[in-house]
Scaffold this active site. Structure first.
Site, mmCIF file in Angstrom:
data_model
loop_
_atom_site.group_PDB
_atom_site.id
_atom_site.type_symbol
_atom_site.label_atom_id
_atom_site.label_comp_id
_atom_site.label_asym_id
_atom_site.label_seq_id
_atom_site.Cartn_x
_atom_site.Cartn_y
_atom_site.Cartn_z
ATOM 1 N N LYS A 244 13.340 -23.988 -45.959
ATOM 2 C CA LYS A 244 12.257 -25.484 -45.194
ATOM 3 C C LYS A 244 13.113 -26.298 -46.051
ATOM 4 O O LYS A 244 12.984 -26.008 -47.283
ATOM 5 C CB LYS A 244 11.414 -24.768 -45.495
ATOM 6 C CG LYS A 244 10.154 -25.237 -45.071
ATOM 7 C CD LYS A 244 8.798 -24.423 -45.232
ATOM 8 C CE LYS A 244 7.785 -24.636 -43.617
ATOM 9 N NZ LYS A 244 6.395 -23.841 -44.005
ATOM 10 N N GLU A 322 -7.575 -15.992 -39.235
ATOM 11 C CA GLU A 322 -8.871 -16.576 -39.414
ATOM 12 C C GLU A 322 -9.533 -15.094 -39.515
ATOM 13 O O GLU A 322 -10.990 -14.607 -40.123
ATOM 14 C CB GLU A 322 -8.712 -17.586 -38.855
ATOM 15 C CG GLU A 322 -8.466 -18.795 -39.362
ATOM 16 C CD GLU A 322 -6.920 -18.857 -39.151
ATOM 17 O OE1 GLU A 322 -6.196 -18.010 -38.532
ATOM 18 O OE2 GLU A 322 -6.345 -19.997 -39.600
ATOM 19 N N ARG A 350 -11.440 -20.206 -34.012
ATOM 20 C CA ARG A 350 -11.115 -18.912 -33.855
ATOM 21 C C ARG A 350 -11.324 -16.872 -34.101
ATOM 22 O O ARG A 350 -10.843 -15.926 -33.333
ATOM 23 C CB ARG A 350 -9.540 -18.640 -34.372
ATOM 24 C CG ARG A 350 -8.621 -17.350 -33.925
ATOM 25 C CD ARG A 350 -6.921 -17.648 -34.203
ATOM 26 N NE ARG A 350 -6.355 -18.520 -33.321
ATOM 27 C CZ ARG A 350 -4.861 -18.903 -33.106
ATOM 28 N NH1 ARG A 350 -4.283 -18.070 -34.531
ATOM 29 N NH2 ARG A 350 -4.405 -19.187 -32.465
HETATM 30 C C1 LIG Z 1 -4.171 -20.686 -36.599
HETATM 31 C C2 LIG Z 1 -3.852 -21.484 -37.806
HETATM 32 N N1 LIG Z 1 -4.713 -21.270 -38.944
HETATM 33 C C3 LIG Z 1 -3.371 -22.397 -39.892
HETATM 34 C C4 LIG Z 1 -2.586 -23.002 -39.404
HETATM 35 C C5 LIG Z 1 -2.475 -24.170 -40.418
HETATM 36 N N2 LIG Z 1 -0.995 -24.401 -40.283
HETATM 37 C C6 LIG Z 1 0.448 -24.994 -39.531
HETATM 38 S S1 LIG Z 1 1.610 -24.042 -40.265
HETATM 39 C C7 LIG Z 1 1.232 -22.664 -41.064
HETATM 40 C C8 LIG Z 1 2.295 -22.406 -41.434
HETATM 41 C C9 LIG Z 1 3.140 -22.129 -40.927
HETATM 42 O O1 LIG Z 1 4.246 -21.153 -40.813
HETATM 43 P P1 LIG Z 1 4.954 -21.070 -39.915
HETATM 44 O O2 LIG Z 1 4.830 -20.515 -39.206
HETATM 45 O O3 LIG Z 1 6.290 -20.059 -40.506
HETATM 46 O O4 LIG Z 1 6.351 -22.513 -39.780
HETATM 47 P P2 LIG Z 1 7.276 -22.986 -40.848
HETATM 48 O O5 LIG Z 1 6.583 -23.618 -40.850
HETATM 49 O O6 LIG Z 1 7.604 -21.886 -41.462
HETATM 50 O O7 LIG Z 1 7.978 -23.580 -40.398
HETATM 51 C C10 LIG Z 1 -0.599 -23.152 -40.894
HETATM 52 C C11 LIG Z 1 -0.716 -21.952 -42.312
HETATM 53 C C12 LIG Z 1 -2.395 -23.074 -37.936
HETATM 54 N N3 LIG Z 1 -1.909 -24.567 -38.015
HETATM 55 N N4 LIG Z 1 -2.700 -21.805 -37.717
HETATM 56 MG MG LIG Z 2 8.538 -20.221 -42.264
#
Ligand SMILES: Cc1ncc(C[n+]2csc(CCOP(=O)(O)OP(=O)(O)O)c2C)c(N)n1
Ligand SMILES: [Mg+2]
Ligand SMILES: CC(=O)[C@@H](O)[C@H](O)COP(=O)(O)O
Length: 578
Positions: A244, A322, A350
């Site tokens: 990242k 969630e 959700r």
């Molecule tokens: C249901 C839900 N809960 C929380 C979020 C907030 N959120 C947005 S991006 C993220 C992290 C995502 O991690 P990953 O899938 O590994 O993607 P990365 O940012 O590492 O590329 C979160 C928790 C969301 N978008 N959807």
């Molecule tokens: Mg990730």
């Protein structure tokens, strides 16, 4: 002329010689750093997805092949490669590029919902349809390791694993959501990344093909793996290891902070609602050893860092899960604790079934703290917290509160964690929390904020609408239209004192930062109708529709939910009934 200048679509990316790809990747990184540092947005995730997205567009043929980005916050590179670089000046601004895929912007964009863990279910459905239609189009899902901690992802994998559908699952594994990815899955992916996969391979054990780990920043490795995956003709996980913030030291060194960079113009300044909550829940943690907190991979963004630092044993990060968070909280409450579940308002949707039947049915003392409630702003339609205040009031025994200022947030949070016979919920927006607004007096659970000797009407100011309602009342007084203003504090179930107060006025307008359907105004109108009160009750809230991205202030103003709009609406509605 840079290579990026010449990219009008994926065909131009495929036409480049492999030797040019590192140059293109460097240009895209510089472009993202400049654009996102200015406009705000998801810098870290997109810097980590540069080579991976280039490779996907070189091996697959979008939009003939279907590209499904999970969560979609990491699709800026995809937008650049599909001819939208010139529009990045408008990123996340009203009328401009969305921060997520948008079908209105491009045929290359499919999933618009920014809620995580959905892409594999879409992929399962699209692949089944293409198979039934006899189509050879391929389906590619780009999923983060964090998104894989969501239950839906495993429901989809369970289905995909029993098919021969040509679905390529590009696992973008940077080891993090905001924080390092939690749980057994986080550890397993770590073992796979390092090649120490002594316990086997979860994906292969399910019946999926698996290729990897692949260096997610090596164009040749990526193209080779994706080409092999495309030829397999069955569901396959291509495990790409990325970093990242890659290529930008500040984002690499502080990956959590650069997950979602604030724009160069900075936030609107001032203490936010999240700051107020974070300080108060830590103070409550000192007073109440039974209070524990849960987060769905967003400990920092929901303000739980101070509590976690002070009480590391009493905060639980369950991953992007969630539904599990809510029912695990029910378990915590059944065993005698008082859990506080901190999530963004949009994400509680959700877990509605879990709130209703795992918590409320058992009358369990769980407190839900819903940050980013109401109009959120630049994150667009699937991030506005517009539905919680409509769905939660149907939950029997659930008490819902909306603080108007920092003092009331602290007061209502303490009232909520003092409830022992059922769930409670508080909601507040993504905004500066502003100054405290004193009450004239309290009636029942309501605070009277302004009282006229001979009012022609009553404004019910729900939560953060109090300031605008008081300003409107001042303007209306100048028009010779004196109105009272009351803050219900607890918006569900309806306070009998509020119903009685409303029945004593000819005209009542409930002003709410939520969708009108199911809002307090409608429930009040029903209660007054039962009483046979002659009061005319109106709801002044957001439309029951998906609102585009823009700033919170712009969107509220566009829907009249500012002082001027409230004043105009009151004068208009009084005139209609005169
Ligand atoms: C249901 C839900 N809960 C929380 C979020 C907030 N959120 C947005 S991006 C993220 C992290 C995502 O991690 P990953 O899938 O590994 O993607 P990365 O940012 O590492 O590329 C979160 C928790 C969301 N978008 N959807
Ligand atoms: Mg990730
Ligand atoms: C994509 C996602 O869901 C989060 O990253 C969100 O964009 C963060 O929004 P805030 O900036 O309001 O924390």
């Amino acid at each position: 002329m840079t290579l990026l200048d010449a990219i009008t679509g994926p065909g131009d990316v495929r036409a480049l010689p492999s030797s040019a790809l590192p140059v293109l990747a460097g240009e895209i990184r510089r472009f993202l750093i400049e654009q996102v540092s200015r406009a705000g947005g998801h810098l870290g995730p997109n810097l980590g997805a540069v080579e991976l997205t280039i490779a996907v567009h070189r091996v697959f043929d979008s939009p003939h092949d279907v590209l499904l980005f999970d969560t979609g916050h990491q699709a800026y590179v995809h937008k650049v490669l599909t001819g939208r670089a010139a529009e990045f000046e408008t990123l996340r601004r009203a009328g401009g590029l969305s921060g997520y895929p948008s079908a209105a912007e491009s045929p290359h964009d499919v999933i618009e919902n920014s809620h995580a863990s959905t892409a594999l279910s879409y992929a399962d459905g699209v692949a089944k349809a293409l198979r039934l239609k006899g189509s050879a189009r391929r389906v590619v899902a780009i999923v983060g390791d964090g998104a894989l901690t969501g239950g839906m992802a495993w429901e989809a994998l369970n289905n995909l694993a029993s098919t021969e559908h040509p679905v390529v699952i590009v696992l973008n594994d940077n080891g993090r959501s905001y924080a390092p990815t939690v749980g057994g899955l986080g550890a397993h992916l770590g073992a796979l990344r390092s090649g120490r996969a002594e316990p086997g391979n979860l994906f292969q054990d399910l019946g999926l093909a698996y290729l990897g780990p692949v260096d997610g920043h090596d164009p040749a490795d990526l193209e080779c793996a994706l080409t092999e995956a495309a030829a397999l003709g069955r569901p396959v996980v291509v495990h790409c290891v990325t970093r990242k913030g890659k290529g930008y030291p500040p984002a690499e060194q502080d990956q959590a902070d650069h997950h979602h960079a604030v724009s160069a113009t900075g936030s609107n300044g001032g203490r936010t609602w999240t700051d107020v909550f974070g300080a108060e829940i830590a103070a409550i943690g000192e007073d109440r050893s039974d209070v524990v907190c849960l987060t769905a991979a967003m400990q920092g963004p929901t303000g739980l860092d101070a509590f976690a630092e002070r009480f590391p044993q009493r905060v639980f990060d369950v991953g992007i899960a969630e539904q599990h968070a809510v029912t695990s909280a029910a378990g915590l409450a059944m065993a005698g604790l008082h859990p506080v579940v901190a999530v963004y308002a949009t994400f509680i949707s959700r877990a509605f079934d879990q709130v209703l039947l795992d918590v409320a049915l058992h009358r369990l003392p769980v407190t839900f703290v819903l940050d980013r409630a109401g109009v959120t702003g630049p994150d667009g339609p699937s991030h506005h917290g517009m539905w919680d205040a409509s769905v939660l009031p149907v939950v029997p025994g659930l008490r819902l509160a909306a603080p108007r200022d920092p003092a009331r947030l602290r007061e209502l949070l303490r009232e909520a964690v003092a409830v022992s016979d059922g769930p409670t919920a508080l909601r507040y927006p993504k905004a500066a929390a502003g100054a405290d607004i004193p009450a004239v007096r309290r009636i029942g659970r309501c605070d009277v904020l302004r009282e006229e000797p001979d009012p022609v009407g009553l404004l019910i100011a729900v939560g953060p609408m109090a300031k605008a309602c008081l300003e409107a009342a001042e303007e209306l007084a100048g028009h010779g239209v004196p109105v009272d203003v009351v803050d219900p504090r607890w918006t569900a179930p309806l306070d009998p004192a509020l119903v009685k107060l409303a029945a004593a006025h000819q005209f009542v307008l409930a002003v709410e930062d939520t969708t009108a359907t199911g809002a307090l105004g409608g429930r009040l109108a029903q209660a007054l109708a039962v009483l046979g009160a002659p009061t005319r009750v109106g709801t002044f809230a957001l439309p029951a529709s998906f609102l585009p991205h823009g700033s919170r202030a712009e969107i509220l103003r566009a829907h009249g939910l500012d002082a001027a709009g409230i004043t105009t609406t009151v004068l208009k509605r009084l005139k209609e009934h005169s």
